[in-house]
Scaffold this active site. Structure first.
Site, short mmCIF file in Angstrom:
data_model
loop_
_atom_site.label_atom_id
_atom_site.label_comp_id
_atom_site.label_asym_id
_atom_site.label_seq_id
_atom_site.Cartn_x
_atom_site.Cartn_y
_atom_site.Cartn_z
N ASN A 170 -1.78 -10.89 2.58
CA ASN A 170 -1.24 -9.61 3.33
C ASN A 170 -0.25 -9.75 3.97
OD1 ASN A 170 -4.05 -9.42 4.54
ND2 ASN A 170 -2.85 -7.73 5.49
N ASP A 171 0.18 -8.94 4.84
CA ASP A 171 1.42 -8.84 5.74
C ASP A 171 1.92 -10.24 6.12
OD1 ASP A 171 0.01 -6.59 6.18
OD2 ASP A 171 0.03 -6.59 8.03
N TRP A 187 -9.47 -9.63 0.67
CA TRP A 187 -9.24 -9.46 2.13
C TRP A 187 -10.39 -9.95 2.88
CZ3 TRP A 187 -11.01 -7.30 6.53
CH2 TRP A 187 -10.20 -7.45 7.64
N PHE A 231 -5.22 -11.16 13.18
CA PHE A 231 -4.38 -10.00 12.52
C PHE A 231 -2.85 -10.29 12.67
CE2 PHE A 231 -7.72 -6.17 11.45
CZ PHE A 231 -8.49 -7.19 10.89
N SER A 232 -2.15 -9.41 12.12
CA SER A 232 -0.64 -9.55 12.18
C SER A 232 0.04 -9.66 13.64
CB SER A 232 -0.10 -8.38 11.37
OG SER A 232 -0.14 -8.55 9.95
N GLU A 240 1.29 1.03 11.56
CA GLU A 240 1.12 -0.43 11.71
C GLU A 240 2.34 -1.13 11.59
OE1 GLU A 240 -3.24 -1.02 9.70
OE2 GLU A 240 -1.73 -0.82 7.94
N TRP A 295 -2.13 -1.37 -0.53
CA TRP A 295 -3.63 -1.28 -0.53
C TRP A 295 -4.20 -0.65 -1.68
CZ3 TRP A 295 -5.78 -4.79 2.18
CH2 TRP A 295 -5.11 -5.46 3.53
C1 FRU Z 1 -1.60 -3.93 7.71
C2 FRU Z 1 -2.78 -4.53 8.47
C3 FRU Z 1 -2.42 -4.71 9.75
C4 FRU Z 1 -3.21 -5.95 10.24
C5 FRU Z 1 -3.48 -6.40 9.01
C6 FRU Z 1 -4.96 -7.02 8.90
O1 FRU Z 1 -1.45 -4.06 6.17
O2 FRU Z 1 -3.83 -3.38 8.39
O3 FRU Z 1 -2.27 -3.53 10.70
O4 FRU Z 1 -2.82 -6.53 11.26
O5 FRU Z 1 -3.30 -5.75 7.86
O6 FRU Z 1 -4.87 -7.94 7.56
#
Ligand code: FRU
Length: 494
Positions: free
Chosen positions: A37-38, A62, A97-98, A222, A305
């Site tokens: 993802n991100d 995920w 996470f990100s 986010e 998502w």
């Molecule tokens: C956004 C998010 C972020 C988080 C990450 C987790 O898509 O929800 O806020 O850090 O994905 O994978």
């Protein structure tokens, strides 16, 4: 004993190379293997671009966030490096996470990310605790700081959540200090962006609440990013739980750009304009880098998502990044263009001028393909009579096609993948209200094997969408209600 990171690195080394390159996007980033993802840590370091990404190598779902890692010199040809971070510490055991990256004065690279842990409350319920942590490395291997985390719930202003406190984006200020913005949820349940500063990247101080959602655009904000561009200050963020608003915002996870001025005394953003960043179905969590030549380049997660079930079941990779895009601000709006590096892979130019498109679908010799760059300029053949609708079908064969259509009367541009081969009942179309000043509409469509990105009127608006139609469906046809005059320039991207 093998570490969690070594295990991931071994797993991806064995399984990543099993995925044939023809079964991936040709020039969009996909995960080496498993889930992505991100975009994280988008940076220029030691002579190349680095991009990290939220990564679960083991499954195309995920889970247990690692950081994947790719590098490139031209933003189009990416090389996979071993995974950079794994959830291997007490404070990040639920996930890394990100986050983002910056260069330290000693030449090492600093990664700052959200470390997620669990906390058990008195009544026995378990909840996430999000803190910010750092790791330092040489561009391949990173070591987590022994005093992590560097920002915790104690650094959040009163009423701010310790559960939703994530996605630090770091940059070096002109004053020599490091700054970062972090997403947070205040007591009103929506979102706010917190600003912190640091002299060394390790010790951080709260500066201000840079911007507050106040339940206007979705809930939690986010993945914030913040920078100055063309004399304005730009805040990018990805709100969760959006409520639809006309054709500007759609429900679900959305994207938001706020443009304004900075109040130097309060360190808050004085908002002037707001807009969606991308008007298609698949775009989220964008992050930017300042290139060595000063360009501000943005990349996003080209996925939604809410539509994760729309996928190619056989693939051992899931999700892609968007094309990197050059940003600019004009007349209070954010403009995006594919990075100019793309020009170097444009081959086999095919050009037509003044083609008259009518009710019978027309195909043009040399205009087909699934990895192409196609520019269209359309206008009514007769200004008096105008036209009702213009349609371009692509990724087309007898069975499938995807459609981009434009109705000049209401100025609505629509992307529709209902007939692209999906077996899932999820959102398959999006419309965008085009800001049109003249009769002419300019479209630039970039197709890669599994996606389309449409840049409208020199990048004033963009629509991105993934499609999984079989690659044999490579036809393109044009059609109109009424008569449309069309200029077209098409290149293969090789
Ligand atoms: C956004 C998010 C972020 C988080 C990450 C987790 O898509 O929800 O806020 O850090 O994905 O994978």
């Amino acid at each position: 004993m093998k570490s969690i990171l070594d295990k991931a690195r071994e797993y991806e080394a064995v399984n990543g190379r099993k995925i044939p390159s023809e079964k991936r996007p040709a020039f969009h980033i996909s995960p080496y293997v498993g889930w992505m993802n991100d975009p994280n840590g988008f940076s220029w370091y030691k002579g190349q671009y680095h991009l990290f990404y939220q990564y679960n190598p083991y499954k195309t779902q995920w889970d247990s966030m690692h950081w994947g890692h790719v590098v490139s010199k031209d933003l189009l040809h990416w090389e996979y490096l071993p995974a950079a971070l794994a959830p291997d510490e007490e404070y990040d055991k639920i996930g890394c996470f990100s986050g983002s990256a910056a260069e330290l004065p000693d030449g090492q690279q600093l990664l700052i990310y959200t470390s997620v842990d669990h906390e058990t409350l008195e009544d026995g319920t378990v909840r996430d605790i999000q803190t910010q942590s750092v790791a330092v490395g040489d561009g391949t291997d990173y070591k987590k700081y022994e005093k992590n985390p560097v920002l915790t719930g104690q650094d959040v202003p009163e009423g701010g959540s310790k559960v939703d406190f994530r996605d630090p984006k770091i940059w070096k200020g002109k004053d020599g200090l490091f700054y970062c913005v972090v997403g947070n949820r205040p007591s009103d349940g929506s979102g706010q962006i917190l600003l912190y500063s640091s002299e060394d990247g390790f010790q951080w101080k709260f500066v201000s609440i840079l911007a507050e959602n106040k339940n206007r655009y979705g809930k939690m904000w986010e993945c914030p990013d913040f920078f100055k561009l063309d004399g304005k200050y730009v805040l990018l963020t990805s709100p969760q739980d959006m409520l639809a608003e006309g054709m500007e915002y759609y429900s679900g996870n959305g994207t938001l750009c706020i443009i304004g001025e900075m109040d130097p005394d309060t360190h808050t953003l004085k908002e002037e304009n707001h807009q969606s960043v991308d008007y298609g179905i698949d775009f989220y969590a964008m992050q930017t880098v300042e290139a060595p030549d000063g360009r501000r380049i943005m990349i996003g997660w080209m996925q939604n998502w809410d539509t994760l079930s729309h996928r190619c079941e056989e693939s051992k990779w899931f999700a892609q990044m968007s094309l990197p895009r050059e940003l600019s601000v004009k007349n209070g709006r954010l403009y995006q263009k594919p990075v100019r590096e793309l020009d170097a892979i444009r081959k086999n130019k095919t050009e037509y001028r003044n083609v008259v498109v009518k009710d019978k679908p027309v195909m043009l010799k040399g205009v087909q393909g699934r990895t192409i760059d196609m520019e269209l300029a359309i206008s009514p053949e007769d200004k008096e009579t105008g036209y009702g609708k213009f349609i371009v079908c692509f990724a087309q064969n007898e069975k499938f096609h995807t459609e981009l259509s434009f109705c000049p009367e209401d100025s609505v541009l629509k992307l529709d993948r209902k007939l692209s081969g999906s077996r899932r009942a999820v959102v398959h179309e999006k419309s965008c209200l085009v800001n049109r000043k003249t009769d002419e509409l300019k479209l630039r469509m970039i197709l890669d094997r599994y996606s389309v990105e449409v840049f409208v009127n020199d990048g004033e608006q963009v629509m991105s969408m993934v499609i999984f139609t079989e690659q044999e469906a490579d036809g393109i046809s044009f059609q109109a209600n009424g008569k449309v005059k069309m200029d077209i320039t098409k290149y293969d991207l090789v």
